[in-house]
Write an enzyme that holds these catalytic residues in place. Structure first.
Site, mmCIF file in Angstrom:
data_model
loop_
_atom_site.group_PDB
_atom_site.id
_atom_site.type_symbol
_atom_site.label_atom_id
_atom_site.label_comp_id
_atom_site.label_asym_id
_atom_site.label_seq_id
_atom_site.Cartn_x
_atom_site.Cartn_y
_atom_site.Cartn_z
ATOM 1 C CG ASP A 9 -0.296 0.120 2.524
ATOM 2 O OD1 ASP A 9 0.959 0.153 2.575
ATOM 3 O OD2 ASP A 9 -1.011 0.206 3.540
ATOM 4 C CB THR A 68 1.616 -3.047 10.900
ATOM 5 O OG1 THR A 68 0.508 -3.539 10.118
ATOM 6 C CG2 THR A 68 1.223 -1.763 11.614
#
Ligand code: RB5
Length: 144
Positions: A9, A68
């Site tokens: 992303d 993350t």
């Protein structure tokens, strides 16, 4: 030349670009499933096509990342043929290949430096799946 599926992303975009160049220098062919900028986006849009390319054998393995690593790893692992491993240090990447035969390496882009990411990739690339009891275990992973 072995093809490597890349997806991220916006949070992983810079690290993806870096690792694509790193892999090119090692003689691999990166196949970039996006995203293609730092504009905010949704990691599943890029993770699913990358997972499908690895499942179909169009890419030998994958390297994926989000902020993350969790969201993209969760998405990738919805595919029955994918074993995506979230790794933030080299020893985890070695074990992900040796014990789990991970076919997608996942990195937490906001929590590793590019230098650490290179070391994690190196550890993944140089490790060998040990088979044996580990093969028996990974055979039991897919949900029925
Ligand atoms: C994006 O802000 C962030 O939520 C995403 O990159 C990832 O960490 C999700 O798991």
């Amino acid at each position: 030349m072995e093809k490597v599926a890349f997806a991220s992303d916006h949070a992983g975009y810079e690290l993806k670009k870096h690792l694509e160049e790193y892999m090119k220098a090692k003689g691999y062919e990166p196949v970039d499933f996006g995203t293609h900028s730092e504009e905010s986006c949704d990691y599943p849009d890029y993770a699913h096509p990358a997972a499908e390319a690895v499942e179909k054998g169009e890419c030998a393995f994958g390297i994926c990342m989000c902020g993350t690593g969790n969201g993209i790893q969760m998405t990738l692992n919805k595919h029955q043929g994918i074993r995506a491993a979230l790794c933030w240090e080299p020893a985890l990447a070695s074990l992900a290949k040796e014990h789990n035969n991970a076919n997608i390496l996942v990195l937490p882009a906001r929590f590793v430096s590019t230098e650490m990411a290179d070391k994690i990739v190196d550890a993944y690339l140089s490790a060998q799946f040990e088979g044996g009891r580990h093969q028996r275990r990974i055979d039991k992973i897919p949900a029925k």
